[in-house]
Design a protein around this motif. Structure first.
Motif, PDB file in Angstrom:
ATOM      1  N   UNK B 399       0.780  -0.913   0.084  1.00  0.00           N
ATOM      2  CA  UNK B 399       0.059   0.262   0.219  1.00  0.00           C
ATOM      3  C   UNK B 399       0.599   1.047  -0.372  1.00  0.00           C
ATOM      4  N   UNK B 402       2.616   1.789  -3.021  1.00  0.00           N
ATOM      5  CA  UNK B 402       1.800   1.965  -4.236  1.00  0.00           C
ATOM      6  C   UNK B 402       1.584   3.608  -3.982  1.00  0.00           C
ATOM      7  N   UNK B 406       2.097   6.708  -6.604  1.00  0.00           N
ATOM      8  CA  UNK B 406       1.648   7.708  -7.312  1.00  0.00           C
ATOM      9  C   UNK B 406       1.267   9.488  -6.752  1.00  0.00           C
ATOM     10  N   UNK B 411       0.821   9.471 -13.776  1.00  0.00           N
ATOM     11  CA  UNK B 411      -0.286   7.703 -13.300  1.00  0.00           C
ATOM     12  C   UNK B 411       0.410   6.766 -14.621  1.00  0.00           C
TER      13      UNK B 411
END
Lengths: 82, 438
Positions: B399, B402, B406, B411
């Motif tokens: 997590x 990610x 981000x 993207x």
């Protein structure tokens, strides 16, 4: 006849992809449209889901190239036939 | 004054359709006049536009053409530290932001270049972006002007206006007397809906975009579609065939172009690759050559040079190595991948190093490798293999990786598949084994 386990596996991968994007959980089923519907997924997310499915299922329904599919049920059917 | 003349030849023409409504040529002209009179612009010499709005990019082009100054076009997703470094290094003294808000910055008194030139950034970056300097003549070399065309077209913008491919579409709409629909949201759902609502006739997009369209359309269609243009990634025969079945009335063209080489050639015979004859005989002022398996091009539409490295690359007659591997199979030549580590993700170039640097900075990550895995939907998908410290929880780190990616990357640079592995295998050379390429 679509195997319920394939649908279940796809739903699980879709759920993870949605959670990774920080989006709220959605109700998923064989009729759920993967791209262009209400799911917050883009082409790259869908491509990643397919790679994860190939990895988990040990099957490649796209070995001869791109095939169109629209719903979770369609994709499950492709994996079942592969 | 190519752009200004096109805009002024038909003031009432709707040139852009945005989420906020239509924008006419007269609107763009008036906005350009306003900025030209602005004290900040008058006293500046080196402008950079940094906006996701195509209207801002077109207006910035108009004013720099009229003032005969260079224009730098920055991707709206460029990290702010990279943007500030470009501003510093290139001596930018005026930044035109969203809505063309002027921001004066302290640039050095002299600019590197004079006259109207367009400086475009490559899509991915390792450290600072490479910036290719183009003349407007080269950028518009393959665009047919209004007088050469009969029926006005309606285009859909699927690329960022700051990219080479996006700018080609924007310039085509401006110069050919066409209208360009440019929704802010670039999701397949929005793009397909917009295409239907506006009744677009021409769409240029990557193979990934087009496969997305095929998946998203379902039972519906795009009845007005006359031209399908494909570029940015290698296009395979299956995708061309599927598009032909789905859009039997449309002309299908795939384009070979890059930020550095410009628009090189277009293929419209429905087959992947290009005719091998083109390697032997010049066509459209273009010469192609194969050297050690790589495609080299000589074209008048190439860049003038890189600005970021001040690298001398010779004049327009010089051959340029594209970095794309090709394979000749009798009468047809096919693209097979890249010579370098660049991974082409949906038409955008990703340097694995950029992504690995962000992932390695996450606490608990011991090592990682980012590679491109071939996908039937998008050309390549970024996969990160991560080795984590034994005491750490894999799910929590996943997590964090990610969210950090981000926050710090565009993207297309964010790995969509993250796998925890016990170790990263090394090649005999001691380097990481990577798949890379197209």
């Amino acid at each position: 006849m679509i195997e319920p386990t394939s649908v279940h596996l796809i739903c699980e991968k879709v759920r993870i992809a949605i959670a990774d994007k920080g989006e709220r959980e959605r109700e998923l089923g064989p009729e759920t449209v993967l791209l262009g519907g209400d799911l917050p997924l883009d082409s790259l997310d869908l491509a990643a889901i397919v790679i994860e499915l190939e990895h988990a299922a040990g099957r490649d329904p796209f070995r001869d190239g791109f095939v169109e599919f629209r719903t979770i049920g369609d994709l499950a059917e492709l994996f079942d036939k592969a | 004054m190519l752009l200004s003349s096109a805009i002024r030849s038909d003031p009432q023409r709707t040139v852009l359709i945005t989420d906020c409504g239509p924008i006419s040529c007269a609107d763009l002209d008036a906005r350009a006049d306003q900025i030209l009179q602005h004290a900040d612009f008058r006293s500046a010499s080196n402008c950079l536009v940094h906006s996701s709005q195509p209207a801002d990019v077109v207006t910035a082009l108009l004013i720099c053409e009229r003032a005969q100054r260079p224009l730098y076009i920055a991707h709206s997703y460029l990290p702010s530290d990279h943007l500030e470094a470009v501003i510093r290094e290139q001596g930018i003294d005026l930044v035109l932001g969203s809505g063309l808000n002027c921001r004066r910055v302290a640039g050095p008194p002299t600019s590197h270049f004079h006259g109207f030139q367009v400086c475009l950034m490559t899509s991915g970056t390792t450290g600072l972006p490479k910036i290719a300097r183009h003349s407007l003549k080269a950028l518009t070399g393959r665009i047919r002007t209004h007088s050469e065309r009969r029926e006005p077209s309606r285009w859909l913008l699927t690329y960022p206006a700051s990219s080479f491919a996006g700018l080609q579409v924007v310039l085509t709409a401006v110069l050919s007397g066409d209208t360009l629909a440019c929704p802010e949201d670039h999701s397949i759902k929005t793009l397909v809906r917009c295409a239907g609502n506006v009744g677009v006739t021409h769409i240029s997009g990557t193979p990934t975009f087009w496969r997305g369209v095929l998946l998203a359309l379902g039972g519906t269609s795009l009845p007005g579609l006359r031209q399908i243009t494909i570029g940015g990634e290698v296009v395979d025969q299956t995708t061309l065939d599927r598009l032909r079945v789905r859009f039997p009335e449309a002309r299908i063209t795939h384009i070979y172009a890059s930020t550095e080489a410009g628009a090189v050639f277009a293929v419209s015979d429905g087959r992947a690759g290009f005719p091998s004859d083109w390697l032997r005989a010049p066509f459209d002022d273009v010469e192609l050559d194969i050297r050690e398996g790589l495609l080299w091009v000589r074209t008048p539409r190439r860049m003038l040079g890189y600005v970021s490295t001040h690298q001398a690359i010779g004049d327009a007659g010089t051959w340029l190595c594209t970095g794309d591997r090709i394979r000749v199979e009798s009468d047809r030549t096919y693209f097979t991948g890249r010579s370098d580590q660049i991974i082409n993700v949906g038409g955008s170039k990703v340097w694995p190093d950029d992504v690995e640097t962000v992932i390695r900075a996450v606490q608990g990550v011991v090592d990682c490798r980012v590679s491109g895995v071939a996908s039937p939907i998008s050309g390549k998908v970024l996969v990160a293999e991560v080795v984590i410290a034994p005491e750490m929880a894999a799910d929590g780190i996943r997590r964090t990786i990610i969210s950090q990616c981000r926050a710090k990357l565009a993207s297309f640079q964010v790995p969509r598949v993250i796998r925890t592995v016990p170790e990263i295998t090394l090649a005999p050379s001691g380097k990481k084994q990577t798949e890379g390429g197209l």
